[in-house]
Motif scaffolding. Structure first.
Motif, PDB file in Angstrom:
ATOM      1  N   SER A 325      -1.872 -13.417  42.076  1.00  0.00           N
ATOM      2  CA  SER A 325      -1.673 -14.643  42.864  1.00  0.00           C
ATOM      3  C   SER A 325      -0.970 -15.719  42.041  1.00  0.00           C
ATOM      4  N   ARG A 326      -0.995 -15.579  40.711  1.00  0.00           N
ATOM      5  CA  ARG A 326      -0.328 -16.549  39.835  1.00  0.00           C
ATOM      6  C   ARG A 326       1.103 -16.138  39.485  1.00  0.00           C
ATOM      7  N   GLN A 327       1.615 -15.123  40.179  1.00  0.00           N
ATOM      8  CA  GLN A 327       2.988 -14.644  39.938  1.00  0.00           C
ATOM      9  C   GLN A 327       3.823 -14.917  41.190  1.00  0.00           C
ATOM     10  N   PRO A 328       4.322 -16.133  41.386  1.00  0.00           N
ATOM     11  CA  PRO A 328       4.966 -16.498  42.657  1.00  0.00           C
ATOM     12  C   PRO A 328       6.305 -15.827  42.893  1.00  0.00           C
ATOM     13  N   HIS A 329       6.939 -15.294  41.839  1.00  0.00           N
ATOM     14  CA  HIS A 329       8.288 -14.757  42.006  1.00  0.00           C
ATOM     15  C   HIS A 329       8.304 -13.333  42.551  1.00  0.00           C
ATOM     16  N   THR A 330       7.160 -12.843  43.000  1.00  0.00           N
ATOM     17  CA  THR A 330       7.113 -11.524  43.629  1.00  0.00           C
ATOM     18  C   THR A 330       7.500 -11.586  45.108  1.00  0.00           C
ATOM     19  N   PHE A 331       7.739 -12.795  45.620  1.00  0.00           N
ATOM     20  CA  PHE A 331       8.047 -12.959  47.039  1.00  0.00           C
ATOM     21  C   PHE A 331       9.479 -13.448  47.243  1.00  0.00           C
ATOM     22  N   ASN A 332      10.093 -12.961  48.311  1.00  0.00           N
ATOM     23  CA  ASN A 332      11.370 -13.511  48.759  1.00  0.00           C
ATOM     24  C   ASN A 332      11.115 -14.877  49.396  1.00  0.00           C
ATOM     25  N   THR A 333      12.178 -15.602  49.687  1.00  0.00           N
ATOM     26  CA  THR A 333      12.017 -16.941  50.253  1.00  0.00           C
ATOM     27  C   THR A 333      11.398 -16.915  51.647  1.00  0.00           C
ATOM     28  N   ASP A 334      11.431 -15.756  52.317  1.00  0.00           N
ATOM     29  CA  ASP A 334      10.825 -15.652  53.651  1.00  0.00           C
ATOM     30  C   ASP A 334       9.364 -15.197  53.592  1.00  0.00           C
ATOM     31  N   GLY A 335       8.817 -15.028  52.372  1.00  0.00           N
ATOM     32  CA  GLY A 335       7.415 -14.635  52.224  1.00  0.00           C
ATOM     33  C   GLY A 335       7.195 -13.144  52.133  1.00  0.00           C
ATOM     34  N   THR A 336       8.252 -12.331  52.254  1.00  0.00           N
ATOM     35  CA  THR A 336       8.103 -10.884  52.100  1.00  0.00           C
ATOM     36  C   THR A 336       8.153 -10.519  50.616  1.00  0.00           C
ATOM     37  N   HIS A 337       7.573  -9.367  50.282  1.00  0.00           N
ATOM     38  CA  HIS A 337       7.582  -8.896  48.899  1.00  0.00           C
ATOM     39  C   HIS A 337       8.978  -8.425  48.517  1.00  0.00           C
ATOM     40  N   ASN A 338       9.355  -8.654  47.248  1.00  0.00           N
ATOM     41  CA  ASN A 338      10.603  -8.117  46.740  1.00  0.00           C
ATOM     42  C   ASN A 338      10.330  -6.911  45.844  1.00  0.00           C
ATOM     43  N   ILE A 339      11.380  -6.220  45.461  1.00  0.00           N
ATOM     44  CA  ILE A 339      11.274  -5.092  44.539  1.00  0.00           C
ATOM     45  C   ILE A 339      11.328  -5.639  43.116  1.00  0.00           C
ATOM     46  N   GLY A 340      10.387  -5.228  42.283  1.00  0.00           N
ATOM     47  CA  GLY A 340      10.315  -5.697  40.913  1.00  0.00           C
ATOM     48  C   GLY A 340       8.877  -5.686  40.449  1.00  0.00           C
ATOM     49  N   TYR A 341       8.622  -6.357  39.346  1.00  0.00           N
ATOM     50  CA  TYR A 341       7.247  -6.492  38.866  1.00  0.00           C
ATOM     51  C   TYR A 341       6.837  -7.952  39.042  1.00  0.00           C
ATOM     52  N   THR A 342       7.040  -8.817  38.060  1.00  0.00           N
ATOM     53  CA  THR A 342       6.677 -10.222  38.282  1.00  0.00           C
ATOM     54  C   THR A 342       7.843 -11.048  38.809  1.00  0.00           C
ATOM     55  N   TYR A 343       9.012 -10.432  38.942  1.00  0.00           N
ATOM     56  CA  TYR A 343      10.163 -11.122  39.542  1.00  0.00           C
ATOM     57  C   TYR A 343      11.093 -10.041  40.098  1.00  0.00           C
ATOM     58  N   PRO A 344      12.063 -10.390  40.950  1.00  0.00           N
ATOM     59  CA  PRO A 344      12.942  -9.366  41.532  1.00  0.00           C
ATOM     60  C   PRO A 344      13.723  -8.639  40.438  1.00  0.00           C
ATOM     61  N   ASN A 345      13.680  -7.310  40.445  1.00  0.00           N
ATOM     62  CA  ASN A 345      14.312  -6.559  39.371  1.00  0.00           C
ATOM     63  C   ASN A 345      14.635  -5.149  39.852  1.00  0.00           C
ATOM     64  N   MET A 346      15.880  -4.930  40.208  1.00  0.00           N
ATOM     65  CA  MET A 346      16.299  -3.613  40.655  1.00  0.00           C
ATOM     66  C   MET A 346      16.456  -2.628  39.502  1.00  0.00           C
ATOM     67  N   TYR A 347      16.579  -3.118  38.258  1.00  0.00           N
ATOM     68  CA  TYR A 347      16.642  -2.197  37.119  1.00  0.00           C
ATOM     69  C   TYR A 347      15.335  -1.417  36.982  1.00  0.00           C
ATOM     70  N   LEU A 348      14.241  -2.018  37.386  1.00  0.00           N
ATOM     71  CA  LEU A 348      12.935  -1.372  37.321  1.00  0.00           C
ATOM     72  C   LEU A 348      12.777  -0.299  38.394  1.00  0.00           C
ATOM     73  N   SER A 349      13.448  -0.460  39.512  1.00  0.00           N
ATOM     74  CA  SER A 349      13.157   0.336  40.703  1.00  0.00           C
ATOM     75  C   SER A 349      13.525   1.799  40.531  1.00  0.00           C
ATOM     76  N   GLU A 350      12.908   2.638  41.368  1.00  0.00           N
ATOM     77  CA  GLU A 350      13.276   4.038  41.472  1.00  0.00           C
ATOM     78  C   GLU A 350      14.131   4.253  42.719  1.00  0.00           C
ATOM     79  N   ASN A 351      14.726   5.446  42.816  1.00  0.00           N
ATOM     80  CA  ASN A 351      15.603   5.684  43.963  1.00  0.00           C
ATOM     81  C   ASN A 351      14.829   5.821  45.266  1.00  0.00           C
TER      82      ASN A 351
END
Length: 705
Positions: A325-351
């Protein structure tokens, strides 16, 4: 990114808190539902390696981890406060019932499609099966025979096609349980599919409650969060809960309960006192699903014993949710979750990560299936097992052998040392996710963005490069073998006795003959904040000059005032440092390199000259410390990082042992780290930095102090 009201400001103490959080997480999905509600597509437009239809099904199915329990509460809960929350028109829980009907109807324009071999739809069936088991009156269409028939036909396809021989087999088990218990399919018609899948799953067991994600062997040595919270233990506990209605499976239920208790004895070590998990392995965009095991143990009603009794389990789960709950950058501006860990990060993602994938994190909300009067909710939340009274006998350093890891739960830094995991599966950044020496709940780890050293961001690992003009590029540690554990003596009159080690060997290239044997040592209380790496590097005399770097933990490059440390001058001396407590900056005198920032302190020292070497034919060779400015967005917690490291250059043409087929070099790295939450230790950072390990190396024997 903005915080999400209802989640980011949630205290996570009560069942009502989790209901509010669940609503906050799924409510932003409402605008992205398809016309007949069978599909959800978020607005980010990135793609997964499977079909768009399967990705849109993923968007529909994964919120069911909470929707099924919310619908059940809406139907049975008399609390007017809960009813008010659940009746919100924007929430529209009934749309998921409508979507299930449309998605399984072959005549619907939103039909999810027929299955094929190794189809992503098999994964999404897991959540649909649980929704059926949790709330059959809503999802089984008992009063709508055509819809019920479509649902049964669609689900039964999971038995007709080949699937990966890994955690997916549990999805076949759970789907067939739902067919039997919620949709009236006779057990005899599907029992062979359940039993066949369970027999293969049994072959994944590697001891002490742990299962690998597939058979542990040369092709796959994976025991990450899939082993517990994402799939293996999690699904086994769902089986315990729901197969209890089938007497034929009583012995297996008893076995799974025993395995869960064994697993829990050490799994708590992967969580820090403030709730953060140690990230390693794949699928980390599932975020707070790392704690789903604790939710599943409670949901299945498993009686646990100290140090993880019901109050401790409650604390482990809720602290983890509070940390997120203390990691606010896990959400897009519309309130949906993004891909990443504590912030949006496509380098982390899998296919296999679509924009909708992160909602598997909702597995940790399984405790919504427990009434407010259950022992879980009525129990007092207990602190971390190492912080609880009467738990002084628990070791802060512990080898957990099935995953080949050494867990260090020290007050100054919570991390693990790893020696034996790898996979031949083509997961993105697999070397970074499985092959590093160390993984930390505070400093996390870095994934590569390209082939250059700053793009590789080789934190907590070793990388080698042959300077022969063939342009093979850097090789980072991968596929270690010969893993063993033991202890080394710790002398110096301090009475600390022994320290635990893990040892393994790695070959950067199959044809060159270079090999690196590394002994990882966690000295515990003798040298707070430190761990030691002893490398024996074997280099054939025909090899061109070799460059080697040994990286420490990647640390946030920003100060507490949010200025960038790399815009300031690197201090070339440690003289006078420490006169200001908690001074932030970076220092490097060639013998040691240290960064102190808002993320904590991270440093390395070449300890080779502080060790004596008794090896005949082995040479201790000193290196040079540097600080690497890593490519942005390589680390999964901090978007800008600095990596202290030791670099060595080895040329093997000369020396006293030219008659030997290979040269042997011994080097020792001291790795130092104090996490930002360790306030007391950060106040002593310069004192601890100056108190460095020393010792001796003689063949395979290491002594500290």
């Amino acid at each position: 990114m903005p915080p999400l009201p209802g989640f980011s400001d949630n205290p996570f103490r009560t069942r009502m808190d989790l209901i509010r959080a669940a609503i906050a997480l799924i409510k932003p999905l409402n605008p992205y539902k398809s016309p007949t509600r069978a599909r959800i597509t978020l607005a980010t437009s990135t793609a997964a390696g499977f079909s768009e239809t399967a990705a849109q099904l993923e968007g529909f199915s994964r919120p069911l981890w909470v929707v099924a329990f919310l619908l059940s509460s809406q139907a049975t809960q008399s609390d007017p406060a809960i009813q008010t929350l659940l009746s919100d028109a924007e929430l529209n829980l009934a749309s998921w019932v409508q979507g299930l009907k449309e998605g399984t109807d072959p005549q619907s324009p939103e039909y999810w499609g027929d299955l094929g071999p190794s189809d992503q739809r098999m994964v999404e069936m897991e959540t649909i099966a649980i929704a059926l088991l949790v709330h059959p009156s809503a999802f089984s269409f008992s009063h709508d025979p055509p819809a019920r028939g479509n649902l049964i036909r669609w689900l039964r396809q999971i038995n007709a096609h080949a699937m990966p021989q890994n955690n997916w087999l549990f999805f076949r088990v759970l789907v067939n349980l739902a067919l039997v218990l919620s949709l009236g399919v006779p057990l005899g018609e599907v029992k062979s599919h359940i039993d066949g899948a369970l027999e293969v799953l049994d072959s994944f067991y590697i001891g002490d409650g742990w299962s690998s994600d597939g058979v542990w062997g040369a092709e796959r040595k994976q025991a990450d969060y899939y082993a517990g919270s994402f799939a293996m233990q999690f699904c086994a506990l769902l089986f315990v809960k729901h197969a209890a209605a089938l007497p034929a499976y009583a012995p297996r239920i008893e076995k799974y309960e025993a395995q869960a208790r064994e697993f829990a004895k050490e799994y708590w070590r992967y969580f820090d006192a403030d709730g953060a998990a140690i990230p390693f392995g794949r699928s980390l965009t599932y975020r707070y699903a790392c704690a789903a095991f604790w939710a599943a143990v409670s949901y299945a009603g498993i009686e646990m014993a100290a140090p993880v009794d019901v109050g401790a389990v409650k604390g482990l789960l809720l602290r983890h949710l509070r940390w997120w709950s203390r990691q606010p950058h896990t959400f897009n501006t519309d309130g949906t979750h993004n891909i990443g860990y504590t912030y949006p990060n496509m380098y982390l993602s899998e296919n296999y990560n679509s924009p909708q994938s992160p909602y598997w994190s909702l597995k940790s909300f399984l405790v919504l299936g427990l009434s407010s009067s259950s022992s879980f909710w009525s129990a007092g939340e207990q602190p971390h097992p190492l912080a609880a009274q009467g738990r002084e006998a628990l070791s802060r350093v512990k080898v957990v052998w099935p995953p080949r890891q050494l867990l260090v739960s020290a007050p100054e830094h919570h991390f693990l040392l790893s020696a034996g995991q790898s996979t031949s599966k083509p997961f993105k950044a697999r070397e970074a996710k499985y092959g590093k020496f160390a993984y930390s709940s505070a400093f996390a780890f870095s994934v590569p963005t390209g082939p250059l050293l700053d793009q590789l961001a080789p934190d907590s690992t070793i990388a080698v490069y042959v300077q022969d003009g063939e342009e093979e590029g850097w090789k980072v540690r991968w596929e270690p073998y010969g893993v063993e554990t033991g202890s080394v003596s710790v002398g110096g009159g301090y009475g600390y006795g022994e320290a635990t080690f893990l040892r393994s060997t790695w070959r950067p290239w199959k044809r060159r003959g270079v090999r690196v044997e590394t002994t990882l040592i966690a000295p515990g209380e003798r040298w707070p904040g430190w761990h030691v790496r002893v490398h024996r590097i074997y280099i054939p005399r025909s090899t061109a000059p070799l460059r080697v770097v040994d990286g420490g933990f990647a640390v946030d490059a920003q100060t507490a005032r949010d200025s960038s440390i790399f815009e300031t001058r690197v201090c070339g001396s440690f003289d006078g440092v420490g006169e200001k407590e908690r001074e932030e900056g970076w220092w490097n005198d060639g013998r040691g390199a240290l960064v102190v920032s808002r993320g904590g302190a991270s440093g390395v020292v070449d300890l080779t000259s502080s060790f004596s070497f008794g090896d005949a034919g082995a040479e201790g060779k000193r290196g040079e410390c540097v600080i690497l400015r890593a490519d942005p967005n390589t680390n999964i917690i901090a978007s800008r990082t600095l990596i202290p490291m030791v670099q060595h250059s080895f040329a093997v043409d000369g020396g006293d042992n030219q008659g030997d087929a290979e040269a042997v070099f011994c080097v020792v790295t001291g790795v130092f780290a104090i996490q930002a939450s360790a306030e007391q230790h950060l106040e002593r950072v310069w004192e601890l930095w100056g108190a460095r390990p020393s010792g001796a190396v003689d063949g395979g024997v290491v002594r500290l102090g």
